[in-house]
Each structure stands twice: as structure tokens, then as C-alpha cells.
Design an enzyme around this catalytic site. Structure first.
Site: not given
Ligand code: BES
Ligand code: MN
Ligand code: ZN
Length: 514
Positions: A337, A263
Site C-alpha cells: 500500500r 515474515k
Molecule cells: N505481499 C504480502 C501479501 C501476501 C501475503 C500475499 C501472503 C500472498 C500471500 C503483503 O505485502 C503483506 O505482507 N501483507 C500483510 C499485511 C499486514 C501486515 C497488515 C499480510 O497480509 O499479512
Molecule cells: Mn508485505
């Protein structure tokens, strides 16, 4: 903080010794012959007080009133929502360090849900995070008395509200803890501590157990971290042995760096909140411990960190889930997931009446619904409406989203049974479609709490959501079971079936601290 319920009207509230008396005044207020009523009537007449929810008039050392300070507060139509709004608006007055004893009293009829809305708003506003902050800043408010016209009518709502507060605060505290103070192992310890309460059991599985179970998707996420994974299984057995349980599954990513699909660093600290689903399961069990309702509940928490490392799973790696289905991990940041899918497969062994997973799953859900409603996905209309109603009743609302099969198209993979991501479009829904591949025909719902579990910015912190929704839903289920064989028309949690006597509960509460 201690909450007490007391019979009070405006006349008797005047003799309550406290630092602050909050008088909650609804529109259509009818003054009595007492002194406070006279003051309120005058203030209304002069226009110095209006009764829109949250409008206030402070008074100091009022003759014949024992409270040092009095705050007159308008509560609009007196609905649960307006009361919450009013109490939060007045919270500056009871968050002050000199306010140690607070008395609230209603200057009118008390609507259903009012008592629990009011105690929850007081708790919400006065909560102070303590784990890694010096004790000196701890919550000043020690006692809160809620005065109502008739104790008997308000008792159940009050007890439910206080139990819910314990659950919500438990979830908030664990959600707020930084990742180095909330490792998978520490989450497991918190779960084990809950098993000191009656009817709660806890088992904790480590890497070897999880490998034996074949949870290849969960293990893939944990690979990159030095912290060992934990799979936590909580059971609350308040119902008949043969009654199918509700299984709650909480995403317990104690820190989400994204892994190799790392990230950006801005606000990455907020990914300590990526275990808020797990915290909501712990908080729900904390409330069940107090309430002892007649229902069976299982809580499952896959807990690990998502880290980049030489051993970490790589984009394109294919893993075999516990279900036997293979998954091409195209993006290591779609890890939630992966830990959930194996937990959903595991959940089937309990032959559940329903499975509800709770996860900070997608940024896309934050874009879709913001911080107001959690995303609700379900393969069963009855379960969906029970959860939606519970959320509304608890002022912890959610909104149902679609699950058309066409949304799963993007999950197709050339190298595995499925990929773990689809395109950017409809990201919250494609994540839910991924999970759905692991639940079969079991009634299942998924709550995406990415927008609602915590707040960012100056008010950064966990909200404790959706513990309110979950506890309301479970109490509704307990009421349905208690009323068998003639089920009531509604499943909302207005009536609660309990298996433990209040006295026994209180004795238990005294023995175990928080
Ligand atoms: N924990 C995150 C989701 C999230 C991101 C919650 C920002 C709150 C704020 C999750 O694990 C994630 O990173 N999801 C990705 C999925 C994507 C790679 C398909 C996302 O939402 O960007
Ligand atoms: Mn994630
Ligand atoms: Zn995540």
C-alpha cells in the site's frame, strides 16, 4: 508456439497430418456420414465414451485418419468453461514430448467464446517456464491448429485469444522469475523492450527522480535494499489524443521479506511473486502491442525490494507521501500500500477516465476468496461492473468487496494522518480503504490478486492472472469509444475496435520476437 485457424469439419480433419487430433464433442452430438462420426457414434452407443466435460477416449492409427493419435473428448454443454475444463483434462496427451503438432476440431456448433477458450487452455496447459531452467525441457508443442466450421466468424475471437496468450505468458514468465532474475532494474528493461512496439512508450525513473516527485512512502519501502528502486511509466496511445486514458498501477515488490517486521521463513520464497501486479501490467501491454486497440492506456509500476537492513524503515517511522498526507508505518510488511499510494497520487496527472491498481496486497484476501476470484474494490459502480463482467467473460473472475467508511476507523494514528495497518479483522478491506485515501474522486478500482496470481505446492507457479480480465476490460472500453456517440448497451469485449490492419500487425510481429 504457433496457432492457426482453419476451416475443418470432422471429414476434413481426418486428413490433417499431426501427432494428435483432439475432437471436441458436445452433448447432443449429431453424427455426419464421415468415418470419425461413425466411430464417435459407436463409442457413445457402447458407453465407452460419455460427453461430460473432460471425459476421453484415445484412439491409435485409425484407418483413413492422418493423425497418429486421436483423442475423443467430451465437452459437456460446449460453454467456454466446459471447453477449458475438457482441454485441461486432456492436456496430458498434448504435453507429451512426442506431440509437436496438435489439431483441435469441434464436432458441432461453435459457441461464442469457444475458440478463445480453447486456444487459451492449450497455451495454459503447455506453458513451460524457461528463464532459469535448461532449454531441453522447453515446450515440445510447436504448432496448434484450431479447426472451425467457418473461419470468418471465429477470426476475431481467435486473434484476440492468441494476443491474450502472448500477454498471459509474458506475465507468467516474469512472475515466475526468481527475485535475483527479476530485479526492479530488470523489470524496467522488460518494460523498455515493450516500447519497441508501435504506439508504446516507456519512461523509467530512478531514486533521484522519485525523491524529486516527493514519493516518501515508496522511498521508505526501498530504503532497506541494495537494489535501486525503479518507477516505470508505460504508455499505449491507440486512441484520440484528447481521450482520457485508463491508468493501470501494478505492485512491483520484486521480493517481500516483510522488512524489519520480518515474515516467517516457511514459504517465504513465494514472496518473489509479490510483483505479479506489475507483471500483469507488463502482460497487458504485451497484449495491447499485438491488438493495437483504439484506446489510451498508461501503466505505472513502482518496483523495489522490501528488505530488513540497518537503513531500513522501522515500525513507528512516519513518512510523508507524495499527496502530502503523513503515514505512520506500524508494520513494514504492509509495504504494498505504501508503494501504491504514491503511484495513485502520480496517476492523477494523466486525468484518467479510470485508475485500476493490481496488487498481491493481503493474505487476508486469500482467506476471504481463496484462489478462485480476485478481490475487487471500487468507488464507482460502473467501473466495478465493467471489471466484474470482463473477469467473467475472460474466465478470470473477481468478486466485489465493500468499502464502507467504518472500515477505515482502524487506520487512525496518534502520530500521523494515518497508520499503514488496522487490526487483523477485514484486512483486505482496510488495505483498500488505505489506498482509497489517495484517489480522490477519480473512478478507481483495486484488484487484490494475492490468492489468484500464483499457485503454491507442487504446481507452484504464476497464473498470469488477471491479464485476461484487464485485456477484456480494455477491449470493451475500446469498443465503447469506437461506437461513440451512440454507446452500445454492453461494455463487454465482444466487438473489438482496431486501429491497425492485420497484415501490418503480422509484419510487426515477425520483426519482434516475443
Ligand atoms: N505481499 C504480502 C501479501 C501476501 C501475503 C500475499 C501472503 C500472498 C500471500 C503483503 O505485502 C503483506 O505482507 N501483507 C500483510 C499485511 C499486514 C501486515 C497488515 C499480510 O497480509 O499479512
Ligand atoms: Mn508485505
Ligand atoms: Zn507484499
Amino acid at each position: 508456439m504457433n496457432f492457426d485457424l482453419k476451416t475443418l469439419d470432422l471429414a476434413t480433419a481426418a486428413s490433417e497430418k499431426c501427432d494428435l487430433l483432439l475432437v471436441l464433442i458436445p452433448e447432443g452430438f449429431k453424427p455426419g456420414p464421415d468415418g470419425l462420426s461413425l466411430i464417435i457414434a459407436q463409442a457413445l452407443k457402447s458407453g465407452d465414451l460419455t460427453l461430460k466435460a473432460g471425459k476421453q477416449l484415445p484412439l491409435y492409427q485409425v484407418p483413413a485418419v492422418a493423425a497418429r493419435r486421436v483423442l475423443l473428448v467430451g465437452v459437456g454443454d460446449g460453454s467456454a468453461r466446459a471447453l477449458r475444463q475438457a482441454v485441461l483434462a486432456a492436456s496430458g496427451a498434448f504435453k507429451a514430448p512426442q506431440t509437436k503438432r496438435l489439431v483441435l476440431c469441434f464436432a458441432g456448433a461453435v459457441a461464442p467464446g469457444a475458440v478463445s477458450a480453447v486456444v487459451q487452455a492449450v497455451a495454459e496447459a503447455s506453458y513451460v517456464y524457461t528463464t532459469t531452467k535448461p532449454k531441453a525441457e522447453a515446450r515440445a508443442l510447436g504448432r496448434c491448429v484450431v479447426g472451425v466450421p467457418h473461419i470468418a466468424e471465429a477470426r476475431e475471437a481467435f486473434d484476440n485469444g492468441v494476443a491474450l496468450i502472448a500477454g498471459i505468458e509474458f506475465a507468467r514468465e516474469w512472475g515466475n522469475r526468481p527475485a535475483n532474475h527479476a530485479t526492479p532494474n530488470l523489470l524496467a528493461d522488460a518494460a523498455k523492450a515493450l516500447a519497441k512496439w508501435p504506439r508504446i512508450q516507456c519512461k523509467v525513473y530512478g531514486s533521484a527522480d522519485v525523491a524529486r516527485l516527493g514519493m516518501g512512502a515508496f522511498m521508505a519501502v526501498a530504503r532497506g535494499s541494495e537494489e535501486p528502486l525503479r518507477f516505470i511509466e508505460l504508455r499505449y496511445s491507440g486512441g484520440a489524443k484528447n481521450k482520457a486514458p485508463v491508468v493501470l498501477v501494478g505492485k512491483g515488490i520484486t521480493f517481500d521479506t516483510g522488512g524489519i517486521s520480518i515474515k516467517p521463513s516457511a514459504e517465504m520464497d513465494e514472496m518473489k511473486f509479490d510483483m505479479c501486479g506489475a507483471a500483469s501490467v507488463l502482460g497487458t501491454f504485451r497484449a495491447l502491442a499485438e491488438l493495437q486497440p483504439a484506446i489510451n492506456v498508461v501503466g505505472l509500476i513502482p518496483a523495489c525490494e522490501n528488505m530488513p537492513d540497518g537503513r531500513a524503515v522501522k515500525p513507528g517511522d512516519v513518512v510523508t507521501s507524495m499527496s502530502g498526507q503523513t503515514i505512520e508505518i506500524l508494520n513494514t510488511d504492509a509495504e504494498g500500500r505504501l508503494v501504491l499510494c504514491d503511484s495513485l497520487t502520480y496517476a492523477a496527472r494523466f486525468k484518467p477516465a479510470a485508475v485500476v491498481d493490481i496488487a498481491t496486497l493481503t493474505g487476508a484476501c486469500v482467506i476471504a476468496l481463496g484462489g478462485v476470484r480476485s478481490g475487487l474494490f471500487a468507488n464507482n459502480d460502473g467501473l466495478a461492473s465493467a471489471l466484474q463482467d470482463a473477469g467473467d467473460a475472460a474466465q478470470d473472475p473477481c468478486w466485489r468487496m465493500p468499502l464502507d467508511d467504518d472500515y477505515a476507523d482502524g487506520l487512525k494514528s496518534n502520530f500521523a494522518d494515518m497508520g499503514n495497518v488496522a487490526g487483523r479483522a477485514g484486512g483486505a478491506i482496510t488495505a483498500a480503504k488505505f489506498l482509497q485515501k489517495f484517489v480522490g474522486d477519480t473512478p478507481w478500482a483495486h484488484l487484490d490478486i494475492a490468492g489468484t496470481a500464483w499457485r503454491g505446492g507442487a504446481a507452484k507457479g504464476s497464473t498470469g492472472r488477471p491479464v485476461g480480465l484487464l485485456v477484456h476490460y480494455l477491449l470493451g472500453q475500446a469498443a465503447v469509444h469506437a461506437a461513440m456517440p451512440a454507446p452500445p448497451a454492453t461494455t463487454s469485449a465482444t466487438k473489438v475496435a482496431r486501429v491497425a490492419k492485420p497484415a501490418a500487425k503480422r509484419a510487426q510481429r515477425a520483426k519482434i520476437s516475443s
